[in-house]
Design a protein around this motif. Structure first.
Motif, mmCIF file in Angstrom:
data_model
loop_
_atom_site.group_PDB
_atom_site.id
_atom_site.type_symbol
_atom_site.label_atom_id
_atom_site.label_comp_id
_atom_site.label_asym_id
_atom_site.label_seq_id
_atom_site.Cartn_x
_atom_site.Cartn_y
_atom_site.Cartn_z
ATOM 1 N N HIS A 234 0.836 -1.205 0.000
ATOM 2 C CA HIS A 234 0.000 0.000 0.000
ATOM 3 C C HIS A 234 0.869 1.252 0.000
ATOM 4 O O HIS A 234 0.646 2.171 0.760
ATOM 5 N N HIS A 311 -9.298 7.049 6.109
ATOM 6 C CA HIS A 311 -7.999 6.667 5.543
ATOM 7 C C HIS A 311 -7.245 7.927 5.159
ATOM 8 O O HIS A 311 -7.825 8.905 4.712
ATOM 9 N N ARG A 320 -10.251 -2.120 -1.471
ATOM 10 C CA ARG A 320 -10.042 -3.419 -0.808
ATOM 11 C C ARG A 320 -11.258 -3.776 0.069
ATOM 12 O O ARG A 320 -11.637 -4.936 0.208
ATOM 13 N N ARG A 393 1.257 -8.245 4.204
ATOM 14 C CA ARG A 393 2.059 -7.068 3.834
ATOM 15 C C ARG A 393 3.520 -7.373 3.575
ATOM 16 O O ARG A 393 4.250 -6.584 2.969
#
Ligand code: SDX
Length: 438
Positions: A234, A311, A320, A393
């Motif tokens: 991300h 966010h 997502r 991640r």
């Protein structure tokens, strides 16, 4: 890398009557930046930007986010296409190499994941010396940091082979995560198997037992692949920035990733997926009174935030979140389970998205809002949710660490500051200080 994106446009900055021309950089998707790499030398000024809301730390070829339209691309591929058509291992390869693997590249990468699935038997003793109920993220960051001592060759020549470096970590973190769960329950460890795919192996290590064999459900494997893909990168989020900053001191990969795990643990970041389910459980326990939580989130005097909402970059839907919400329905149907928390989450989303407070602030569900519900349906406990985020991640962190090491513009990260403390003052000996205090 930055140089090739400099345009012939400039930003004019005038300070005390003197004008400076600063180059404008434009990325491949049209994002623009003012290049201030020589600002302090030319103007004697620095910029100040707490939380780096307006500051780019690097140029990167890995992930593109477009917050207003809710776009997320890994190496140019749309997240929806990748989630729909790829396995997590394929996407991990894409993030590391910049292209989707051929079948030969895929099988080499998968074989390495299988080869590196075990952890050194001495590491298993570490589990016995953490206090009971140690947070799984504390165990994960400690165990990952210790890997540099079990594989010292990785620190001497880290770029030797990115596939070896990456698959060793991606595979061992999966094993450490599953072993952490088993140890927390006092259950016997289930070792990785050579005949299972990455996600199926993880599920088997988590839930198989000598007295109750685990039946691998293909729908659950598919859902886990999808959810790990959605978490795989991300761009310059808090934990990835931590990996880059720690790695910029030329510290080894394992210590850099351990720093990323620690940053991800925060409730404002990856820790939100656990906090969301705890919030939904509280709402369920209060007979579904989600309005109280909405009111608290809107109360300027209450520090409570509606976890899983908002966010830094997405000021529209987090792409997502939409995919995970759909996967939630699919997994619950596949497992023939219903979860009242999913119904509460959907109602909460509906109410919030129609409330002026959230609309004005562009607050939408983010990746963490629904992910915990899938983990619950699979049987993963709340305190392992952020570990699942770290598992996803990991390829993104490694890809960014490698990109930084390969970047000719690389410098050790060392931000400046504006000092606002006391001006210089003469030293006062202890006896004087005592006199003054009487
Ligand atoms: C992740 O960066 C990434 O890419 C992260 C991530 C990734 O994949 O790596 O996407 C993963 O970390 C997702 C975010 C998970 N965190 C949460 O769900 C925690 C709850 N959300 C927030 O605390 C918040 O929205 C942040 C931290 C996510 C973003 O914070 P910002 O960008 O600093 O926003 P802000 O604090 O400046 O808020 C702007 C306004 C404020 O109100 P005002 O002062 O203008 O009146 O919005 C309000 C905030 O109070 N606000 C919220 C809110 N989030 C922001 N109000 C209520 N509930 C919320 N969740």
């Amino acid at each position: 890398m930055i140089g090739k994106f400099t345009t012939n446009k400039t930003a004019e900055l005038t300070i005390d009557g003197k004008t400076f021309s600063l180059p404008i950089i434009e990325g491949t998707e049209g994002e623009r930046a003012i290049d201030i790499r020589h600002l302090r030398k030319e103007t004697g000024h620095i910029t100040l930007d707490s939380g780096f809301m307006n500051t780019g730390s690097c140029a990167s070829e890995i992930t593109y986010l477009e917050g207003a339209k809710g776009i997320l691309n890994y190496r140019g591929y749309a997240i929806d296409d990748l989630a729909e058509n790829c396995s997590f291992v394929e996407v991990a390869y894409l993030l590391l190499h910049g292209h989707l693997p051929t079948s030969e590249e895929y099988s080499h990468f998968s074989n390495l994941l299988g080869r590196f699935a075990l952890i050194h038997e001495d590491m298993i003793h570490f589990f016995d010396h953490f206090p009971p109920n140690t947070a799984p993220m504390a165990i994960l960051s400690s165990m990952v940091n210790s890997l540099s001592n079990f594989y010292p060759e990785m620190t001497e020549n880290p770029m030797e082979d990115i596939d070896i470096m990456a698959t060793r970590l991606i595979s061992k973190v999966r094993t450490i995560a599953a072993f952490t769960f088993k140890k927390s329950k006092g259950s016997p460890l289930v070792y990785p198997r050579h005949d299972l795919s990455y996600c199926a192996n993880f599920l088997n290590m988590m839930f198989d037992s000598p007295v109750k064999p685990y039946t691998i459900n293909d729908d659950v494997v598919a859902a886990l692949n999808k959810i790990l893909i959605l978490h795989a990168d991300h761009e310059q989020n808090c934990s990835t920035s931590a990996v880059r900053l720690v790695g910029s001191a030329r510290v080894n990969l394992y210590a850099s990733i351990s720093a990323g795990i620690s940053a991800l643990w925060g409730p404002l970041h990856g820790g939100a997926n656990q906090a969301v389910v705890e919030m939904l459980e509280d709402i369920y326990a209060s007979d579904g009174d989600y309005q109280t939580y909405i009111d608290r989130a809107k109360d300027p005097n209450d520090p409570f935030r509606l976890v899983g909402f908002g966010h830094r970059v997405y000021k529209s839907h987090d792409p997502r979140s939409r995919i995970i919400k759909k996967a939630c329905d699919e997994v619950l149907v596949a497992l023939k389970v219903s979860d009242p928390l999913l119904d509460i989450a959907k109602e909460l989303e509906e109410v919030a998205l129609n409330d002026e407070f959230f609309i004005e602030r562009n607050l939408y569900p983010n990746v963490d809002f629904y992910s915990g519900i899938i983990y619950r349906a699979i049987g993963i406990p709340n305190n392992m949710f952020t570990v699942m985020f770290a598992l996803g991640r990991l390829p993104g962190w490694i890809a960014h660490w490698k990109e930084m090491w390969d970047d000719p513009d690389w410098r050790i990260g060392r931000p400046r500051q504006i000092y606002v403390g006391p001006k210089h003052r003469p030293f006062i000996p202890q006896e004087e200080r005592d006199k003054e205090s009487r």
